[in-house]
Design an enzyme around this catalytic site. Structure first.
Site, PDB file in Angstrom:
ATOM      1  N   SER A  48      -7.916  -0.063   4.113  1.00  0.00           N
ATOM      2  CA  SER A  48      -6.629   0.375   4.652  1.00  0.00           C
ATOM      3  C   SER A  48      -6.433   1.839   4.337  1.00  0.00           C
ATOM      4  CB  SER A  48      -5.489  -0.438   4.033  1.00  0.00           C
ATOM      5  OG  SER A  48      -4.220   0.122   4.328  1.00  0.00           O
TER       6      SER A  48
ATOM      7  N   TYR B 147      -0.745  -4.427  -2.986  1.00  0.00           N
ATOM      8  CA  TYR B 147      -1.592  -4.321  -1.799  1.00  0.00           C
ATOM      9  C   TYR B 147      -2.433  -3.048  -1.844  1.00  0.00           C
ATOM     10  CZ  TYR B 147      -2.857  -3.911   3.147  1.00  0.00           C
ATOM     11  OH  TYR B 147      -3.547  -3.786   4.316  1.00  0.00           O
TER      12      TYR B 147
END
Length: 678
Positions: free
Chosen positions: A555, A568
């Site tokens: 990401s 995350y």
């Protein structure tokens, strides 16, 4: 417009081809003769409709028929240059086509046109080939069929074989068909119903004769120590062997595999006669064109350790290649095509089963089916006589036939990922599904791994048949389930080339709101899960010795510090560094490890649909429905990122265009300056 004769032919073909007792996949051909109106003259014209080259009887449609002028086809007899030049007749068929002619005429077209019967079937039933390959098949034919079936000695398919059968039919008015030595059967009839009935009568009569007169143990007594392992044990051993075997049989070019432990295979391998019969090879041209002339047969007992089995298979593979090269050299002429490859297509492992290989999964599976046909043929021939296939010289004339070479040259160019096998985690929806779909579209076989089995299987079914995609259940935090998903890839497709660590989830919480459970869940799924998947896959890639790709869907958050996202983002940073670590470690094995950093993939995303989207929208003060637009506007390109954009990056990473790239992270975020890699 389909005529009555053609419609009857298609229906008959589909019925015959639907039953594997009658013929094998894509094997055999059928025909019908009839009258239609010539659109130029308006006069009636006699036509021959015959299954075209490469078609399959069970799925035959009108588009698969070749249509020829019968008068012009038969007139070719006046220019037939003799058996030494009979291949020239195939090109001559083009001058006999009616209109555009439909499908390309096959080599067996002469048989159908020259035999004086309205309807002709040429089939490859196991029972018929058993008699055709029996040492005294001619005498058995005379006895078994009460004079209603003639014997035709082996001859390579072509114009001369068509003439031979036509002459034998004319000389035997009681005959309803013939046994073609070493090959199969041909039957005929004045009506479509009569031809079909005659075909089935020959097949059933042959099977009944073998059943009534055959020995009860055609393969001899059981060979001590070579019996089947228990199902769980043999599947585990098959998975443990699959990568190494695939590496061996991919010496010349990458192969996709298929595994079966069908009872017929295990029974054959547990018999005393299987080494002798395996060495004799197959006989029917349709068989050995797909299975190669002989299989590689392991000569160790069922209980041999995996390490010993791999070592012995490596030795046998080397010998197989030497023997195949000698076979080629012994029979090749100056005009022969170059040797296509010396690796086996069939590998038989006693107690475990059969591994078969081809350029794609369907080819590998069909090779397996054909060798099972060959086992059934050997059983029948040994039951009533002794198995006596055609000679290696004749096999070579088929295998390296200029017409066969021309057919291979006409095949379409392989897709970029043809022959590659991919495992994608979290692939039942969103980014993972888009990746799996793109990989399959580009020619790869794909294993869809997801938490829910039914969802994974449904996604696989949407992508393609079981020859293209399968769905498996895999909780990536569970070491046992991860290994099971890799084993599923090995047993379904023979190996593994490409792994995409995509499974993930996210909880949008601030530092103070994040619980230990929140932290552990995200790290278990993405950091630990990626580690477990990569480790299990790396064992396969190293054993195969074919290189490969491991790709992490990380990401932009792995390098960008955003609000309310500590668990995350931290686990994404973990994944990003795994890419660098594994690239450094696995490079010596030819394995590339790269990552992709997407951002804001809202549409189709399981993560965003699961509540993450609503929470991120609240953080940024926008409606959830506008979140994708919001992400787009904060990028340099002002474009929304879609699952397909990530899939495109995965595809590029595993093509030859980036064959020298490893340890790279590719941003797929439409341009987020704060996430630029430094």
């Amino acid at each position: 417009m389909t005529t009555t004769a053609a419609a009857e032919l298609i229906a008959r073909s589909n019925r015959l081809g639907a039953d594997p007792r009658n013929t094998n996949y894509a094997g055999g051909n059928t025909s019908a003769k009839g009258t239609d109106t010539d659109p130029v003259t308006g006069e009636p014209v006699e036509l021959l409709w015959v299954k075209g080259s490469g078609g399959d009887l069970g799925t035959l449609t009108e588009a698969g028929l070749a249509v020829l002028r019968l008068d012009r086809l038969r007139a070719l007899a006046n220019v037939y240059p003799g058996v030494d030049r009979e291949d020239e007749m195939v090109a001559a068929f083009d001058y006999t086509l009616h209109g555009k002619g439909g499908a390309a005429p096959s080599i067996d077209t002469a048989m159908h046109g020259l035999v004086d019967a309205a309807h002709v079937d040429h089939l490859h039933p196991d029972s018929g080939i058993a008699i055709a390959t029996a040492a005294d098949g001619e005498a058995i034919t005379a006895t078994a069929f009460d004079g209603r079936v003639a014997w035709v000695p082996w001859r390579r398919p072509g114009w001369q074989l068509g003439q031979d059968i036509a002459e034998i039919k004319d000389a035997n008015p009681r005959a309803v068909g013939c046994i073609l030595g070493g090959h199969g059967i041909t039957a005929w009839g004045d009506t479509s119903e009569a031809a079909e009935a005659n075909s089935l009568w020959i097949i059933e009569t042959a099977a009944a004769y073998i059943e009534e007169h055959g020995r009860p143990d055609p393969f001899g007594p059981a060979l001590e120590g070579f019996g089947p392992l228990e199902p769980a044990e043999r599947h585990a051993k098959a998975a443990a062997l699959a990568a190494s075997i695939r590496g061996l049989v991919s010496t010349d070019r990458p192969q996709v595999g298929h595994f079966t432990d069908a009872d017929v295979v295990l029974d054959f391998l547990s018999s005393t006669e299987h080494p002798r019969l395996g060495a004799l090879g197959t006989s029917c041209p349709d068989h050995f064109l797909r299975t190669k002339v002989k299989p590689l047969v392991l000569d160790l007992p069922s209980g041999a350790p995996v390490e010993d089995t791999i070592a012995r298979l490596t030795e046998l593979h080397s010998q197989y290649r030497t023997d195949y090269a000698a076979y080629y050299k012994a029979h090749a002429s100056e005009d022969s095509p170059a040797m296509r490859g010396a690796d086996p297509a069939i590998v038989l492992v006693p107690g475990v089963g059969m591994f078969s290989y081809g350029a794609n999964k369907q080819t590998a599976r069909v090779a397996s089916e054909f060798y099972i046909n060959a086992i059934n043929v050997m059983r029948g021939a040994e039951a009533i006589s002794s198995y006596s296939p055609i000679s290696d010289a004749e096999k070579f004339r088929i295998e390296y036939w200029s017409l066969e070479e021309a057919k291979l040259q006409r095949m379409p160019k392989p897709k970029p990922l043809a022959g590659r096998i991919a495992l994608v985690t979290g692939a039942a929806s969103g980014i993972g599904k888009a990746i799996a779909t793109r990989l399959a579209t580009e020619g790869a076989c794909v294993v869809i791994a997801d938490l829910d089995l039914a969802t994974a299987q449904n996604a696989a079914a949407e992508i393609g048949t079981a020859d293209v995609a399968i769905g498996v259940q895999a909780n990536v935090t569970d070491e046992v389930q991860v290994q099971a998903s890799v084993d599923a890839a090995l047993l379904a497709f023979g190996g593994l080339d490409l792994v995409v660590n995509n499974a993930g989830l996210s909880l949008s919480k601030s530092l103070l709101e994040t619980t230990v459970a929140d932290w552990d869940l995200q790290h278990n799924v993405m950091a630990k899960g990626s580690f477990l998947v990569s480790r299990a896959a790396a064992r396969v890639l190293i054993d195969q010795k074919l290189g490969g790709d491991i790709i992490y869907i990380s990401s932009k958050n792995s390098v960008f510090a955003g609000p309310n996202n500590i668990a995350y983002s931290a686990t994404k940073a973990d994944q990003a560094h795994q890419v660098r670590l594994l690239a450094a470690e696995l490079g010596e094995h030819g394995v590339k490890v790269n990552g992709i950093n997407p951002d804001g993939v809202v549409r189709g995303s399981g993560i965003f649909a699961g509540g993450w989207g609503a929470k991120r929208a609240a953080v940024y003060g926008v409606d959830e429905d506008d979140l994708g637009k919001y992400y787009a506007q904060r990028t340099l390109l002002k474009r929304e990122v879609l699952p397909e954009n990530v899939a495109n990056a995965v595809f590029v990473l595993c093509t030859n265009d980036l064959s020298h790239t490893t340890g790279l992270h590719i941003p797929v975020d439409a341009g987020v300056a704060a996430a630029f890699l430094r």
